[in-house]
Design a protein around this motif. Structure first.
Motif, PDB file in Angstrom:
ATOM      1  N   ASN A  93     -48.480  24.589  16.262  1.00 28.54           N
ATOM      2  CA  ASN A  93     -47.907  24.659  17.605  1.00 28.54           C
ATOM      3  C   ASN A  93     -48.352  23.506  18.486  1.00 28.54           C
ATOM      4  OD1 ASN A  93     -48.755  27.507  16.558  1.00 28.54           O
ATOM      5  ND2 ASN A  93     -46.892  27.790  17.753  1.00 28.54           N
ATOM      6  N   GLY A  94     -47.375  22.871  19.103  1.00 27.54           N
ATOM      7  CA  GLY A  94     -47.681  21.851  20.101  1.00 27.54           C
ATOM      8  C   GLY A  94     -48.172  20.522  19.544  1.00 27.54           C
ATOM      9  N   ALA A  95     -48.063  20.317  18.244  1.00 27.27           N
ATOM     10  CA  ALA A  95     -48.605  19.102  17.632  1.00 27.27           C
ATOM     11  C   ALA A  95     -47.802  17.858  18.007  1.00 27.27           C
ATOM     12  CB  ALA A  95     -48.643  19.248  16.111  1.00 27.27           C
TER      13      ALA A  95
ATOM     14  N   GLN B 103     -51.345  17.498  26.751  1.00 25.65           N
ATOM     15  CA  GLN B 103     -50.021  17.784  26.217  1.00 25.65           C
ATOM     16  C   GLN B 103     -50.080  18.810  25.078  1.00 25.65           C
ATOM     17  OE1 GLN B 103     -51.219  14.666  26.576  1.00 25.65           O
ATOM     18  NE2 GLN B 103     -49.696  13.333  27.499  1.00 25.65           N
ATOM     19  N   GLY B 104     -49.241  19.806  25.190  1.00 25.40           N
ATOM     20  CA  GLY B 104     -49.095  20.766  24.097  1.00 25.40           C
ATOM     21  C   GLY B 104     -50.221  21.761  23.948  1.00 25.40           C
ATOM     22  N   SER B 105     -51.121  21.831  24.928  1.00 24.34           N
ATOM     23  CA  SER B 105     -52.277  22.713  24.773  1.00 24.34           C
ATOM     24  C   SER B 105     -51.924  24.192  24.934  1.00 24.34           C
ATOM     25  CB  SER B 105     -53.369  22.326  25.773  1.00 24.34           C
ATOM     26  OG  SER B 105     -52.932  22.561  27.088  1.00 24.34           O
ATOM     27  N   LYS B 107     -50.170  25.353  28.178  1.00 26.51           N
ATOM     28  CA  LYS B 107     -50.124  25.673  29.611  1.00 26.51           C
ATOM     29  C   LYS B 107     -48.952  26.585  29.981  1.00 26.51           C
ATOM     30  CE  LYS B 107     -49.829  21.337  30.348  1.00 26.51           C
ATOM     31  NZ  LYS B 107     -50.113  20.970  28.947  1.00 26.51           N
ATOM     32  N   THR B 108     -47.757  26.200  29.551  1.00 29.80           N
ATOM     33  CA  THR B 108     -46.566  26.944  29.956  1.00 29.80           C
ATOM     34  C   THR B 108     -46.590  28.361  29.392  1.00 29.80           C
ATOM     35  OG1 THR B 108     -45.395  24.826  29.963  1.00 29.80           O
ATOM     36  CG2 THR B 108     -44.049  26.822  30.025  1.00 29.80           C
ATOM     37  N   THR B 109     -46.910  28.465  28.113  1.00 24.76           N
ATOM     38  CA  THR B 109     -46.997  29.779  27.474  1.00 24.76           C
ATOM     39  C   THR B 109     -48.047  30.638  28.176  1.00 24.76           C
ATOM     40  OG1 THR B 109     -46.519  28.636  25.403  1.00 24.76           O
ATOM     41  CG2 THR B 109     -47.274  30.909  25.229  1.00 24.76           C
ATOM     42  N   THR B 110     -49.189  30.042  28.485  1.00 26.92           N
ATOM     43  CA  THR B 110     -50.277  30.798  29.102  1.00 26.92           C
ATOM     44  C   THR B 110     -49.936  31.190  30.543  1.00 26.92           C
ATOM     45  OG1 THR B 110     -51.791  29.538  27.722  1.00 26.92           O
ATOM     46  CG2 THR B 110     -52.775  30.846  29.468  1.00 26.92           C
ATOM     47  N   ALA B 131     -43.612  23.270  37.814  1.00 28.24           N
ATOM     48  CA  ALA B 131     -43.907  21.945  38.368  1.00 28.24           C
ATOM     49  C   ALA B 131     -44.172  20.908  37.278  1.00 28.24           C
ATOM     50  CB  ALA B 131     -45.083  22.022  39.334  1.00 28.24           C
ATOM     51  N   ASP B 132     -43.611  21.125  36.108  1.00 25.73           N
ATOM     52  CA  ASP B 132     -43.596  20.068  35.090  1.00 25.73           C
ATOM     53  C   ASP B 132     -42.208  19.458  35.103  1.00 25.73           C
ATOM     54  OD1 ASP B 132     -43.437  18.420  32.928  1.00 25.73           O
ATOM     55  OD2 ASP B 132     -44.070  19.894  31.434  1.00 25.73           O
ATOM     56  N   LEU B 133     -42.083  18.301  35.736  1.00 30.19           N
ATOM     57  CA  LEU B 133     -40.775  17.638  35.804  1.00 30.19           C
ATOM     58  C   LEU B 133     -40.723  16.522  34.771  1.00 30.19           C
ATOM     59  CD1 LEU B 133     -40.299  17.430  39.669  1.00 30.19           C
ATOM     60  CD2 LEU B 133     -39.753  19.292  38.084  1.00 30.19           C
ATOM     61  N   GLN B 134     -41.700  16.510  33.892  1.00 28.99           N
ATOM     62  CA  GLN B 134     -41.848  15.393  32.993  1.00 28.99           C
ATOM     63  C   GLN B 134     -41.329  15.680  31.598  1.00 28.99           C
ATOM     64  OE1 GLN B 134     -44.951  13.060  34.029  1.00 28.99           O
ATOM     65  NE2 GLN B 134     -45.754  12.827  31.967  1.00 28.99           N
ATOM     66  N   ARG B 135     -41.843  16.748  31.002  1.00 27.67           N
ATOM     67  CA  ARG B 135     -41.416  17.036  29.635  1.00 27.67           C
ATOM     68  C   ARG B 135     -40.011  17.582  29.635  1.00 27.67           C
ATOM     69  NH1 ARG B 135     -43.190  21.452  25.844  1.00 27.67           N
ATOM     70  NH2 ARG B 135     -41.032  21.947  26.321  1.00 27.67           N
ATOM     71  N   LEU B 136     -39.221  17.160  28.655  1.00 27.34           N
ATOM     72  CA  LEU B 136     -37.847  17.624  28.586  1.00 27.34           C
ATOM     73  C   LEU B 136     -37.815  19.133  28.423  1.00 27.34           C
ATOM     74  CD1 LEU B 136     -36.152  14.925  26.326  1.00 27.34           C
ATOM     75  CD2 LEU B 136     -36.084  15.166  28.815  1.00 27.34           C
ATOM     76  N   THR B 242     -56.729  28.368  24.064  1.00 24.03           N
ATOM     77  CA  THR B 242     -55.526  28.896  23.408  1.00 24.03           C
ATOM     78  C   THR B 242     -55.624  28.724  21.890  1.00 24.03           C
ATOM     79  OG1 THR B 242     -54.445  26.759  23.473  1.00 24.03           O
ATOM     80  CG2 THR B 242     -54.099  28.208  25.368  1.00 24.03           C
ATOM     81  N   LYS B 243     -54.646  29.304  21.205  1.00 23.92           N
ATOM     82  CA  LYS B 243     -54.480  29.165  19.743  1.00 23.92           C
ATOM     83  C   LYS B 243     -55.744  29.607  19.009  1.00 23.92           C
ATOM     84  CE  LYS B 243     -51.629  25.193  20.875  1.00 23.92           C
ATOM     85  NZ  LYS B 243     -51.328  23.779  20.645  1.00 23.92           N
ATOM     86  N   TYR B 244     -56.399  30.576  19.581  1.00 26.29           N
ATOM     87  CA  TYR B 244     -57.623  31.093  18.979  1.00 26.29           C
ATOM     88  C   TYR B 244     -57.330  31.815  17.675  1.00 26.29           C
ATOM     89  CZ  TYR B 244     -62.544  31.704  19.618  1.00 26.29           C
ATOM     90  OH  TYR B 244     -63.890  31.587  19.489  1.00 26.29           O
TER      91      TYR B 244
HETATM   92  N1  LIG Z   1     -50.546  30.618  17.832  1.00 28.04           N
HETATM   93  C1  LIG Z   1     -50.622  30.364  19.140  1.00 28.04           C
HETATM   94  N2  LIG Z   1     -49.723  29.536  19.698  1.00 28.04           N
HETATM   95  C2  LIG Z   1     -49.816  29.291  21.014  1.00 28.04           C
HETATM   96  C3  LIG Z   1     -50.794  29.881  21.850  1.00 28.04           C
HETATM   97  N3  LIG Z   1     -50.597  29.439  23.110  1.00 28.04           N
HETATM   98  C4  LIG Z   1     -49.536  28.597  23.055  1.00 28.04           C
HETATM   99  N4  LIG Z   1     -49.053  28.504  21.791  1.00 28.04           N
HETATM  100  C5  LIG Z   1     -47.946  27.678  21.273  1.00 28.04           C
HETATM  101  O1  LIG Z   1     -48.300  26.316  21.446  1.00 28.04           O
HETATM  102  C6  LIG Z   1     -47.159  25.514  21.654  1.00 28.04           C
HETATM  103  C7  LIG Z   1     -47.323  24.708  22.918  1.00 28.04           C
HETATM  104  O2  LIG Z   1     -47.347  25.602  24.019  1.00 28.04           O
HETATM  105  P1  LIG Z   1     -46.820  25.224  25.460  1.00 28.04           P
HETATM  106  O3  LIG Z   1     -47.079  26.389  26.331  1.00 28.04           O
HETATM  107  O4  LIG Z   1     -45.459  24.682  25.402  1.00 28.04           O
HETATM  108  O5  LIG Z   1     -47.862  24.062  25.790  1.00 28.04           O
HETATM  109  P2  LIG Z   1     -47.919  23.141  27.077  1.00 28.04           P
HETATM  110  O6  LIG Z   1     -49.346  22.867  27.315  1.00 28.04           O
HETATM  111  O7  LIG Z   1     -47.144  23.747  28.180  1.00 28.04           O
HETATM  112  O8  LIG Z   1     -47.194  21.832  26.533  1.00 28.04           O
HETATM  113  P3  LIG Z   1     -46.652  20.581  27.397  1.00 28.04           P
HETATM  114  O9  LIG Z   1     -45.995  21.151  28.599  1.00 28.04           O
HETATM  115  O10 LIG Z   1     -45.731  19.881  26.457  1.00 28.04           O
HETATM  116  O11 LIG Z   1     -47.856  19.767  27.715  1.00 28.04           O
HETATM  117  C8  LIG Z   1     -45.984  26.474  21.685  1.00 28.04           C
HETATM  118  O12 LIG Z   1     -45.404  26.484  20.395  1.00 28.04           O
HETATM  119  C9  LIG Z   1     -46.623  27.815  21.988  1.00 28.04           C
HETATM  120  O13 LIG Z   1     -45.871  28.889  21.466  1.00 28.04           O
HETATM  121  C10 LIG Z   1     -51.759  30.770  21.232  1.00 28.04           C
HETATM  122  O14 LIG Z   1     -52.664  31.323  21.856  1.00 28.04           O
HETATM  123  N5  LIG Z   1     -51.619  30.969  19.883  1.00 28.04           N
END
Ligand SMILES: Nc1nc2c(ncn2[C@@H]2O[C@H](COP(=O)(O)OP(=O)(O)OP(=O)(O)O)[C@@H](O)[C@H]2O)c(=O)[nH]1
Ligand SMILES: Nc1nc2c(ncn2[C@@H]2O[C@H](COP(=O)(O)OP(=O)(O)OP(=O)(O)O)[C@@H](O)[C@H]2O)c(=O)[nH]1
Ligand SMILES: [K+]
Ligand SMILES: [Mg+2]
Ligand SMILES: [Mg+2]
Lengths: 290, 291
Positions: A93-95, B103-105, B107-110, B131-136, B242-244
């Motif tokens: 995820n998110g790579a 990036q990709g950590s 944030k949005t999901t959390t 307030a993310d106007l950057q990522r598509l 995240t992603k624990y």
């Molecule tokens: N397995 C798992 N996946 C997660 C978790 N939290 C987020 N993800 C996944 O990680 C990916 C990135 O999550 P986003 O919420 O888009 O991350 P972001 O930080 O908003 O990314 P950017 O806005 O692009 O910087 C997505 O595929 C989510 O579903 C978690 O706790 N566990």
């Protein structure tokens, strides 16, 4: 000055300089080299192997030779020798999978090839919209369905469409999945099987996207992905954001997979073809400051 | 979630009898050290923990019960940093939270997970701000998460910049009597000065009660370094890992508060909306010790 991999090694260079300082040097002691390579997150065993072969005072050329000796990567040239040539893009995820697909599409288009995208991440919120927007920007067609639909079906449709329209390259995006989730890994197997039904040679390349900031965890991930569906090679992303440039060596050494490209930013042009000689040269420039 | 650490504790405890000598204590401490380092706990945190356990055990008399008690106390101290725990509300609503990170950590999901938790378990009125106007399609992502989970969202497709959206979002929350506003921001590197300045500017404008740093636990020890870098620029008030669920050995969660000096607040354990755990040191300690 710093070459092709400047953006990728910027932070790594800073980390190296905390150890060696910023002035230009003809020679470095082997202890300093050991410490600097470890600081850049090169694997301990690898560092020990390299250092054990070094004299006490080491010139840049000598170190280059030793590092290259251990930096034994398989051929990373991708030869597009079939039509359509299908790439399946996988990773945790998110790579950076979706962004890397856009970068690849952009690159192939610049080379005069026709490209189609397949939005087979039907799981994550707005994953389809994200890839669709990229498709618009790069100006390539995209095959998609609705959120929640079968990703294998999208894969099939993308390849079938590429065949029917005589398109050179198909790039298929998939949902992020962690390596320790069996059900998600099985879903990938199914996607691969269905791809073969659409075209027996597909997927030509299964590419694992590795987040360069994930260091050693990325190696475990890659081993599992490789075992389960047989990844052909990797692209390492986000190297612009990490001091772990040395992990590229570890990844290469442990996985024995080609490193096709590295990602050095969020823009379309932030994808660099990997070249180990240049990468090592740039790293050494950071170390010897000249 | 902390199986490895629990196992490590157990094998250390087994090295020491009810009444015992310094040699056994040393053996137990060595075993503890080995297991904690293997579980990816930061070496400075390990050192500190061992120091505390040794002193306290000796003070109370070497033996298993005192060792256990010292370990429990030391662990609690290590996990506790000055600041809030769980979700804390401002005295005057709305409680304003900025979600920041690489990036990709996650944030949005959390952001959506937190909104869901506060709405459904704490019965709060929560507004998410895109307030993310950057990522598509970042706005679209939050919009879909809102729709799927019946959460409220503020977005403004005409806004020129993220700071303006955040400001308007907080205004909206005040006007409509929301309890909490969660502001999702674009991923960025701490070395990206222009983007870090945007966050600093946003902080000035919306005067947040909390700034969470959302870190990917798969980055291991790097999560500590990146959190420190954000903390230097923004003075964060908490960390979310995240992603624990990705075979984390547990070590980052144990070291991050001690190393960054800011409390760990929540842990993300999956991709689904309910996959969020509140991190409370006392409870985690009982879980690790009790397992
Ligand atoms: N397995 C798992 N996946 C997660 C978790 N939290 C987020 N993800 C996944 O990680 C990916 C990135 O999550 P986003 O919420 O888009 O991350 P972001 O930080 O908003 O990314 P950017 O806005 O692009 O910087 C997505 O595929 C989510 O579903 C978690 O706790 N566990
Ligand atoms: N700095 C930097 N950011 C990158 C790079 N590649 C991707 N990103 C960013 O990382 C975040 C995640 O990228 P995505 O392409 O959405 O990742 P993904 O693997 O498709 O994510 P999921 O589909 O949620 O699993 C986005 O904010 C991208 O802009 C890179 O090489 N450098
Ligand atoms: K990440
Ligand atoms: Mg994606
Ligand atoms: Mg986001």
């Amino acid at each position: 000055m710093f070459g092709l991999f400047k953006k990728a090694l910027n932070k790594t260079k800073e980390a190296l300089q905390t150890v060696v300082g910023t002035e230009k040097k003809e020679k470095l002691s082997k202890e300093i080299i050991e410490e600097a390579l470890l600081e850049a997150d090169m694997d301990y065993d690898l560092v020990e192997k390299i250092v054990s072969k070094l004299p006490d005072e080491v010139s840049k050329d000598k170190l280059r030779k030793e590092i290259l000796w251990y930096f034994d990567t398989p051929n990373n040239k991708i030869e597009i020798n079939d039509k359509p040539y299908v790439f399946l893009i996988i990773g945790v995820n998110g790579a950076g999978k979706t962004t890397t697909i856009a970068k690849l599409a952009h690159k192939f288009k610049k080379e005069g090839k026709s490209v189609i995208l397949g939005a087979a991440d039907t799981f994550r919120a707005a994953a389809i919209e994200q890839l669709s927007k990229w498709a618009e920007i790069v100006n390539v067609p995209i095959i998609k369905t609705k959120h929640g639909h079968d990703p294998a079906a999208v894969t099939y449709d993308t390849i079938a469409s590429a065949k029917a329209k005589g398109i050179d390259i198909a790039l298929i995006d998939t949902a992020g999945r962690l390596h320790n989730k069996i059900n998600l890994q099985n879903e990938l197997k199914k996607i691969v099987n269905v791809a073969k039904k659409a075209y027996e040679n597909a997927p030509h390349k299964v590419i694992l996207i590795i987040d360069g900031t994930q260091g050693s965890s990325a190696i475990n991930q890659a081993k599992v992905f490789k075992e389960i569906i047989g990844a052909d090679g990797v692209i390492i992303t986000k190297l612009d954001g990490t001091a772990k440039g040395g992990s590229v060596f570890t990844i290469a050494n442990e996985l024995r997979l080609p490193i096709y490209y590295i990602g050095v930013g969020e823009k379309l042009d932030d994808l660099v073809e990997f070249n180990k000689e240049e990468f090592v040269n740039d790293l050494l420039e950071g170390l010897y400051n000249g | 979630m902390f199986d490895r650490i629990s196992d490590g504790f157990r094998s250390a405890i087994n090295k020491i009898r009810m009444k015992d000598d310094e040699k056994s204590l040393k053996k137990a401490l060595d075993e503890l050290k080995k297991n904690l380092l293997k579980a990816d706990v930061h070496f400075k945190t390990v050192k500190e923990l061992l120091r505390k356990v040794e002193i306290e055990t000796k003070k109370a008399g070497i033996g298993r019960a005192n060792f256990l008690k010292a370990l429990e106390e030391a662990l609690k101290e290590i996990l506790t940093a000055p600041g809030n725990y769980g979700f804390v509300y401002a005295s005057k609503p709305p409680t304003v939270v900025m979600m920041t990170g690489l990036q990709g950590s996650g944030k949005t999901t959390t952001t959506a997970k937190l909104a869901y938790y506060l709405k459904n378990f704490k019965k709060k009125k929560v507004l998410m701000v895109a307030a993310d106007l950057q990522r598509l399609a970042a706005v679209e992502q939050l919009r879909q998460l809102a729709e799927q989970n019946e959460l409220d969202i503020f977005y403004d497709e005409n806004a020129k910049n993220a700071v303006e959206v955040a400001k308007k979002g907080v205004e909206e929350a005040k006007n409509k009597f929301y309890d909490v506003v969660l502001i999702d921001t674009a991923g960025r590197l701490a070395i990206d000065e222009a983007l870090m300045n945007e966050l600093i500017e946003m902080k000035k404008e919306v005067d947040p009660n909390e700034i969470f740093y959302v870190a990917d636990s798969l980055t291991g020890k790097d999560a500590i370094n990146t959190a420190k870098a954000f903390d230097e620029k923004l003075d964060i008030t908490g960390v979310i890992l995240t992603k624990y669920d990705g075979d984390s050995k547990g070590g980052v969660a144990l070291s991050i508060a001690h190393q960054v000096g800011k409390p760990l607040r929540f842990i993300g354990t999956g991709e689904k909306i309910a996959d969020l755990e509140v991190f409370v040191p006392d409870r985690i300690v009982s879980r690790i010790m009790g397992a």
